[in-house]
Design a protein around this motif. Structure first.
Motif, PDB file in Angstrom:
ATOM      1  N   VAL A   1      74.234 155.738  36.585  1.00 26.30           N
ATOM      2  CA  VAL A   1      73.105 154.995  37.142  1.00 26.30           C
ATOM      3  C   VAL A   1      73.685 153.921  38.057  1.00 26.30           C
ATOM      4  CG1 VAL A   1      71.137 153.488  36.632  1.00 26.30           C
ATOM      5  CG2 VAL A   1      71.726 155.343  35.051  1.00 26.30           C
ATOM      6  N   TRP A   2      73.112 153.765  39.250  1.00 27.74           N
ATOM      7  CA  TRP A   2      73.529 152.675  40.123  1.00 27.74           C
ATOM      8  C   TRP A   2      72.299 151.992  40.690  1.00 27.74           C
ATOM      9  CZ3 TRP A   2      74.142 157.788  41.247  1.00 27.74           C
ATOM     10  CH2 TRP A   2      73.609 158.275  42.441  1.00 27.74           C
ATOM     11  N   GLY A   3      72.466 150.712  40.948  1.00 22.28           N
ATOM     12  CA  GLY A   3      71.339 149.882  41.354  1.00 22.28           C
ATOM     13  C   GLY A   3      71.211 149.698  42.849  1.00 22.28           C
ATOM     14  N   LYS A   4      70.211 148.935  43.191  1.00 15.60           N
ATOM     15  CA  LYS A   4      69.923 148.616  44.588  1.00 15.60           C
ATOM     16  C   LYS A   4      71.142 147.987  45.237  1.00 15.60           C
ATOM     17  CE  LYS A   4      65.159 147.717  43.386  1.00 15.60           C
ATOM     18  NZ  LYS A   4      64.111 146.722  43.223  1.00 15.60           N
TER      19      LYS A   4
ATOM     20  N   ARG B   1      66.843 151.354  46.451  1.00  8.86           N
ATOM     21  CA  ARG B   1      66.327 151.973  45.223  1.00  8.86           C
ATOM     22  C   ARG B   1      67.412 152.004  44.157  1.00  8.86           C
ATOM     23  NH1 ARG B   1      64.770 157.001  48.787  1.00  8.86           N
ATOM     24  NH2 ARG B   1      66.810 156.384  49.463  1.00  8.86           N
ATOM     25  N   THR B   2      66.990 152.213  42.930  1.00 12.08           N
ATOM     26  CA  THR B   2      67.892 152.467  41.814  1.00 12.08           C
ATOM     27  C   THR B   2      67.946 153.976  41.637  1.00 12.08           C
ATOM     28  OG1 THR B   2      67.293 150.383  40.768  1.00 12.08           O
ATOM     29  CG2 THR B   2      68.265 152.049  39.343  1.00 12.08           C
TER      30      THR B   2
ATOM     31  N   ARG C   1      65.420 158.758  41.576  1.00  7.13           N
ATOM     32  CA  ARG C   1      65.552 157.434  42.176  1.00  7.13           C
ATOM     33  C   ARG C   1      64.174 156.796  42.294  1.00  7.13           C
ATOM     34  NH1 ARG C   1      67.742 159.291  48.183  1.00  7.13           N
ATOM     35  NH2 ARG C   1      65.760 160.114  48.893  1.00  7.13           N
TER      36      ARG C   1
END
Length: 120
Positions: free
Chosen positions: A89-92, A59-60, A110
């Motif tokens: 913010v962080w991504g998959k 998930r993001t 998320r």
């Protein structure tokens, strides 16, 4: 119509699901049930830290500091949130961990809400 409206308190309601207020883990038919997004109200005492790194994330995520000082650790990078409204913010696929440097309240969003993941 009233069964489609939910009024609550994030601190009180979050205590039932490790802070998570909205997501696939709420009962179907509950306005807080969602397969699109999860929302968490995290209240952390000073010094509290994640027991182990979260890895293999699909998930993001967005984490917003409401109050306190909150540090997130990512591979090769440390991020300190120190002013209300600071966010990351962080991504998959990005592993992470965290520590509350002071008593902290954070809001985490998320997406998507993935069945099989626990609310904790």
């Amino acid at each position: 119509m009233s069964d489609q409206i939910y009024v609550g308190n994030a601190t009180v309601d979050g205590s039932a699901d490790a802070g998570w207020l909205l997501g696939h883990f709420k009962p179907p038919g509950d306005p807080r049930h969602s397969q699109d997004v999860e929302i968490k109200w995290g209240v952390h005492p000073p010094g509290e830290e994640r027991a182990r790194w979260a890895g293999g994330e699909t998930r993001t995520a967005l984490l917003v500091l409401i109050s306190g000082r909150f540090r997130l650790e990512f591979p090769g990078r440390s991020v300190l949130l120190s002013e209300p409204g600071d966010y990351v913010v962080w991504g998959k696929g990005v592993d992470h961990s965290w520590q509350a440097e002071e008593a902290s309240t954070v809001l985490t969003v998320r997406w998507p809400s993935v069945p099989g993941y626990q609310a904790g």
